[in-house]
Structure formats: C-alpha cells, structure tokens
Design an enzyme around this catalytic site. Structure first.
Site, PDB file in Angstrom:
ATOM      1  N   LYS A  57     -46.530 -17.020 -63.404  1.00  0.00           N
ATOM      2  CA  LYS A  57     -47.382 -16.694 -62.259  1.00  0.00           C
ATOM      3  C   LYS A  57     -48.776 -16.277 -62.717  1.00  0.00           C
ATOM      4  CE  LYS A  57     -43.332 -15.567 -59.532  1.00  0.00           C
ATOM      5  NZ  LYS A  57     -42.311 -14.565 -59.242  1.00  0.00           N
ATOM      6  N   GLN A 101     -41.265  -8.485 -58.231  1.00  0.00           N
ATOM      7  CA  GLN A 101     -40.429  -9.437 -58.959  1.00  0.00           C
ATOM      8  C   GLN A 101     -38.968  -8.968 -58.927  1.00  0.00           C
ATOM      9  OE1 GLN A 101     -41.392 -12.457 -60.434  1.00  0.00           O
ATOM     10  NE2 GLN A 101     -39.194 -12.718 -60.623  1.00  0.00           N
ATOM     11  N   ASP A 124     -44.700 -13.340 -50.926  1.00  0.00           N
ATOM     12  CA  ASP A 124     -43.382 -13.967 -51.032  1.00  0.00           C
ATOM     13  C   ASP A 124     -42.808 -14.364 -49.668  1.00  0.00           C
ATOM     14  OD1 ASP A 124     -42.016 -14.815 -53.215  1.00  0.00           O
ATOM     15  OD2 ASP A 124     -40.980 -12.944 -53.628  1.00  0.00           O
TER      16      ASP A 124
END
Length: 294
Positions: A57, A101, A124
């Site tokens: 990322k 995460q 997300d």
C-alpha cells in the site's frame, strides 16, 4: 463455450491502468491544490502477511503521489491509544483515507476502531454508514475487494443484467457487499455458505460465480457451468509434501479454465484490484474535499 477458451481476467493489468489514471488526475489537481491526497494505514503488531500488505500500500501511494501517514504500533498497544490515533487522523486535514490493517493482535477489538473512523475518510468502505449507503444505493466509499471485482467485470464487458450470480461466502468484507453490488447491476443473486446443501448443484447454475471463502481449491470444473465467469477472491498459502509453499485461490484454476468463459488467476486477479481500489477511495475522498469530480 468450447474447451480451453476461458479468458483470463487480468487484475494486474487493469490495476496498472487505473493507477495510471489516478496518477494523472493527482498530478493535475496538485498543480492548484495546496496538498496531495493523504492515506493513513494503522498497523498493529508484526504479522508478516499484514506487514507485506502495508508495504504494498505504501509503495502504491508513493507511485501515485499520495502522501502516506502510516502509523506502526507494537502488539501490546492499548485499545485506547489506537482510538486516540484515529481521532487525530479524523481531524487532520492532510488525511483523506484511514485504514486499520486487519487482523489485529489478540485482545484488540477492530469493530469500535472501524466505527470511529470518519465515514468520509473510510478508505476500506467498512464503516456502517458506507455499508448503509451501499444498501440504499447511495454514493459512498465502497469496500475495496468487492469494488475491484465489479471493476474487473465492467472492464471485460461481462453483462450482469438478468444473469444468475452465485456468491460463496457471506462475510462483511466480501460476500455481503458484493451481493448488493451485483443486485444493483440487475443480476439475480444467490448467496451460499458453509451450511448450503449440495453446493455443486447450485454453482453449476451460476452465470457469474464469486468464490470468497478461504478454502484452497474448493471449486473445480465439475462445479462450474460452461461459459461462466468465475471470480476467485480467495488467497491461500499451501505447503506441499516437500515443504514448498505456494499461493492458491479457492478455485482449482487449471481445471476450471477448461470450462469457464472467464476466470481470474491467483495471484494476479482480484488481489491487485483491492489495493488499487483503496487508492481510488482515497483520491475520491480527496476530490470531494476539493469540491471537484474524480
């Protein structure tokens, strides 16, 4: 379709194409805006797979011109400290996207952390407000993996109207949101899961088969309707008799490619699209802050 004619849905190539478009748009916008887009990834502990995902990322951010505000916490970090970090990022005008995460180390609860993220910075797409917007068909940030799957289907002009889509897996990460996205595109959707009887009879009726259960090579050619589009969301690391490990999906690719009309490989299918849609969501939030179209 005849045997051996499955077309490969190349997520890696599409991801590169979208990233190029995002990079061009960012270059254009930063000529007048006083800052680039910003993404903050919160990583807790030292899970090797998570660390690899976070590196991917951060590399993607660097490539596109997105500022990275990553924070790495030790596994023994108290939940309250993570809440404080999210609160700071919510208030930081340089940050357009926030991501926790997963999975988190034992003892930490991800749900209240996700709920605390500003829905308009929820890179997300997992905040209840954004899932509610999806359910209602309203604009909002979409879950990255399902959004990536939909972009793949669109890129290869796979018509969903009136088609029977079977989704195996009912997670909030993939199964439930992808079912809503398919419904919004006029597909008839059946959701299947571990308690579904005679799964093969059901999957053989699917024009579009989405497999997202995390069970290596669950689906072989006997479970696929000839000519179907098969999307493999699973990514599993398996070890052979000699101790050599490899990545494989939930679909037995070498078998299914002989029957399906379209199939995604693992790796190189859905995976690259997930990271790219995270970048897309971050840039979309940035554009909304600037009051411009993406």
């Amino acid at each position: 379709m005849e045997s051996n004619t499955a077309r490969i849905l190349d997520g890696k190539a599409l991801a590169q194409k979208i990233q190029q478009e995002l990079r061009s748009r960012i270059e254009q916008l930063t000529q007048t805006a006083d800052r680039p887009p910003g993404l903050a990834v919160l990583m807790v502990g030292d899970n090797p797979a998570s660390a690899a995902y976070v590196r991917n990322k951060e590399r993607a951010c660097q490539k596109l011109g997105i500022a990275s505000f990553g924070r790495h916490f030790t596994a023994d970090t108290p939940q309250e400290e993570l809440h404080r970090a999210i609160d700071e990022l919510n208030r930081d005008d340089r940050v357009d996207g926030i991501l926790v995460q997963l999975p988190l180390p034992e003892g930490l609860d991800p749900v209240p952390l996700i709920y605390q993220i500003d829905p308009d910075k929820d890179a997300d797409g997992l905040h209840p407000v954004n899932l509610g917007r999806l359910l209602r068909g309203e604009p909002g940030l979409r879950s990255c993996t399902p959004a990536g799957v939909m972009r793949l289907l669109e890129e290869y002009q796979i018509d969903l109207r009136g088609k029977h889509a079977v989704v195996i897996g009912r997670s909030i990460l993939v199964g439930k949101p992808i079912s809503l996205m398919l419904l919004a595109r006029d597909a008839t959707v059946t959701m299947a899961h571990s308690r579904t009887p005679d799964l093969t009879a059901l999957t053989r009726e699917a024009d579009i088969l989405i497999v997202a259960v995390g069970r290596p090579e669950l689906i072989d050619e006997s479970a696929v309707k000839p000519g179907a589009a098969v999307i493999d969301v699973g990514i599993n690391r398996v070890t052979d008799y000699f101790g050599k490990s490899r990545l494989t999906g939930d679909v037995l690719f070498d078998s299914v490619k002989n029957v399906a009309g379209y199939v995604t490989p693992v790796p190189g299918g859905v995976g690259p699209m997930t990271v790219t849609m995270l970048m897309y969501n971050t840039v979309l939030s940035y554009c909304r802050t600037l009051g411009v179209e993406l």
